[in-house]
Design an enzyme around this catalytic site. Structure first.
Site, PDB file in Angstrom:
ATOM      1  N   LYS A  82      59.317  30.641  78.376  1.00 45.19           N
ATOM      2  CA  LYS A  82      59.005  29.216  78.234  1.00 45.19           C
ATOM      3  C   LYS A  82      57.958  28.810  79.258  1.00 45.19           C
ATOM      4  O   LYS A  82      58.117  29.067  80.451  1.00 45.19           O
ATOM      5  CB  LYS A  82      60.273  28.382  78.448  1.00 45.19           C
TER       6      LYS A  82
ATOM      7  N   ASP B 247      56.684  24.182  76.192  1.00 42.61           N
ATOM      8  CA  ASP B 247      57.591  23.027  76.350  1.00 42.61           C
ATOM      9  C   ASP B 247      56.822  21.843  76.930  1.00 42.61           C
ATOM     10  O   ASP B 247      56.988  21.491  78.098  1.00 42.61           O
ATOM     11  CB  ASP B 247      58.765  23.441  77.259  1.00 42.61           C
TER      12      ASP B 247
ATOM     13  N   LYS C 185      56.817  18.726  75.495  1.00 40.87           N
ATOM     14  CA  LYS C 185      57.518  17.470  75.155  1.00 40.87           C
ATOM     15  C   LYS C 185      56.520  16.370  74.796  1.00 40.87           C
ATOM     16  O   LYS C 185      56.440  15.328  75.436  1.00 40.87           O
ATOM     17  CB  LYS C 185      58.409  17.017  76.325  1.00 40.87           C
TER      18      LYS C 185
ATOM     19  N   ASP D 184      53.245  10.624  71.931  1.00 42.23           N
ATOM     20  CA  ASP D 184      52.043   9.788  71.976  1.00 42.23           C
ATOM     21  C   ASP D 184      51.872   9.187  70.588  1.00 42.23           C
ATOM     22  O   ASP D 184      52.772   9.310  69.743  1.00 42.23           O
ATOM     23  CB  ASP D 184      50.833  10.668  72.379  1.00 42.23           C
TER      24      ASP D 184
ATOM     25  N   THR E 149      68.747  15.264  79.652  1.00 34.27           N
ATOM     26  CA  THR E 149      70.066  15.271  80.305  1.00 34.27           C
ATOM     27  C   THR E 149      70.022  14.540  81.647  1.00 34.27           C
ATOM     28  O   THR E 149      71.058  14.222  82.208  1.00 34.27           O
ATOM     29  CB  THR E 149      70.587  16.700  80.513  1.00 34.27           C
TER      30      THR E 149
ATOM     31  N   ARG F 122      66.192  29.854  86.991  1.00 30.48           N
ATOM     32  CA  ARG F 122      66.430  30.389  88.335  1.00 30.48           C
ATOM     33  C   ARG F 122      67.414  31.547  88.468  1.00 30.48           C
ATOM     34  O   ARG F 122      67.169  32.433  89.299  1.00 30.48           O
ATOM     35  CB  ARG F 122      66.802  29.235  89.284  1.00 30.48           C
TER      36      ARG F 122
HETATM   37  O1  C5P Z   1      68.173  25.592  86.003  1.00 32.21           O
HETATM   38  P1  C5P Z   1      67.232  26.605  85.416  1.00 32.21           P
HETATM   39  O2  C5P Z   1      66.267  27.127  86.448  1.00 32.21           O
HETATM   40  O3  C5P Z   1      67.927  27.694  84.650  1.00 32.21           O
HETATM   41  O4  C5P Z   1      66.376  25.739  84.362  1.00 32.21           O
HETATM   42  C1  C5P Z   1      65.682  26.339  83.337  1.00 32.21           C
HETATM   43  C2  C5P Z   1      64.780  25.368  82.629  1.00 32.21           C
HETATM   44  O5  C5P Z   1      65.525  24.462  81.845  1.00 32.21           O
HETATM   45  C3  C5P Z   1      63.910  24.509  83.525  1.00 32.21           C
HETATM   46  O6  C5P Z   1      62.607  24.589  82.974  1.00 32.21           O
HETATM   47  C4  C5P Z   1      64.488  23.128  83.411  1.00 32.21           C
HETATM   48  O7  C5P Z   1      63.520  22.140  83.524  1.00 32.21           O
HETATM   49  C5  C5P Z   1      65.048  23.137  82.006  1.00 32.21           C
HETATM   50  N1  C5P Z   1      66.110  22.196  81.696  1.00 32.21           N
HETATM   51  C6  C5P Z   1      67.333  22.209  82.315  1.00 32.21           C
HETATM   52  N2  C5P Z   1      68.346  21.383  81.957  1.00 32.21           N
HETATM   53  C7  C5P Z   1      68.169  20.558  80.998  1.00 32.21           C
HETATM   54  C8  C5P Z   1      66.969  20.499  80.328  1.00 32.21           C
HETATM   55  C9  C5P Z   1      65.951  21.337  80.705  1.00 32.21           C
HETATM   56  O8  C5P Z   1      67.511  22.976  83.234  1.00 32.21           O
HETATM   57  N3  C5P Z   1      69.176  19.806  80.655  1.00 32.21           N
END
Ligand code: C5P
Length: 228
Positions: free
Chosen positions: A35, A62, A64, A67, A118, A207
């Site tokens: 992504k 991604d 989003k 417009d 979220t 992460r």
């Molecule tokens: O927390 P982590 O590093 O796994 O996040 C992975 C991706 O998911 C990030 O790009 C974050 O912006 C996105 N994201 C999220 N929770 C959401 C919506 C999007 O972590 N509810």
């Protein structure tokens, strides 16, 4: 590669193209879907998308988009030309914008709709004049998206079941934490296995893989956990 590995999309939330390519190289043979979000795209532009696609990987762009219909349509066209497999638009843009996005697609690229972020609470929705509860608003926007031709929605793991009950479209979720990973700033997360069992088609993970000292090992542990 196993079918579970095909469902994992790694978020390239890194500052530069070189960091992204290094990570892809470390995960080669395991993960083939990545992504690219606002951070990396704003830093490196379409060049990083081409570079990731050139490795043979698939890309979820991604951005989003939200417009006026014409502008979103032209941006969808540009994303189609890049050759990405998945693109996100905000369903808050309404039916005309959604139809313009769907109509502008030239390739087989999937268009996924973002409902309520979220990070938005009931209070956030009230601030912008929406009296629905977030869960109801999610379903309302998902219905609008599906009626106007989107391929699927991006959801929080806790929305999978209600969306699955209402629609047969694709569901991509984020906010995923394997049992062994730190929550970081995620609060209402699910494990990869729970999310897949609940009906997610794709799970976006950042992460726990990208910050792991050995990203490849993190992927292997996740696949083990899913197949246990
Ligand atoms: O927390 P982590 O590093 O796994 O996040 C992975 C991706 O998911 C990030 O790009 C974050 O912006 C996105 N994201 C999220 N929770 C959401 C919506 C999007 O972590 N509810």
């Amino acid at each position: 590669m196993t079918r579970s590995a095909d469902k994992i999309i790694v978020a390239l939330d890194v500052p530069s193209k070189n960091d992204a390519l290094r990570l892809i190289e470390q995960l080669r043979g395991g993960i083939s879907f990545f992504k690219i979000g606002l951070q990396l795209y704003t830093a490196e532009g379409p060049e990083v998308v081409r570079a990731v696609l050139a490795t043979g990987a698939k890309v979820w762009l991604d951005l989003k988009l939200h417009d006026i219909p014409n502008t979103v349509g032209r941006a969808v066209e540009s994303a189609s030309d890049l050759g990405v497999q998945m693109l996100t638009i905000h369903l808050f843009g309404g039916s005309e914008m959604i139809r313009a996005a769907v109509a502008a697609r030239k390739s087989k690229m999937s268009i996924l709709g973002v409902t309520v972020l979220t990070s938005s609470s009931e209070q956030t929705l009230h601030e912008i004049g929406i009296s629905n509860k977030p869960g109801d608003q999610v379903l309302r926007l998902a219905k609008l998206g599906v009626e106007n031709g989107i391929d699927g929605v991006v959801a929080s793991p806790h929305e999978i079941k209600s969306l699955r009950a209402a629609f047969g479209n694709k569901i991509a979720v984020q906010g995923i934490r394997p049992t062994w990973a730190k929550p970081d700033d995620q609060k209402r997360f699910m494990t990869p296995r729970e999310a897949l069992e609940a009906g997610a088609d794709y799970i976006g993970i950042g992460r726990p893989i990208t910050k792991h000292p050995t990203p490849r090992e993190a992927v292997e542990k996740i696949l083990d956990e899913i197949s246990e």
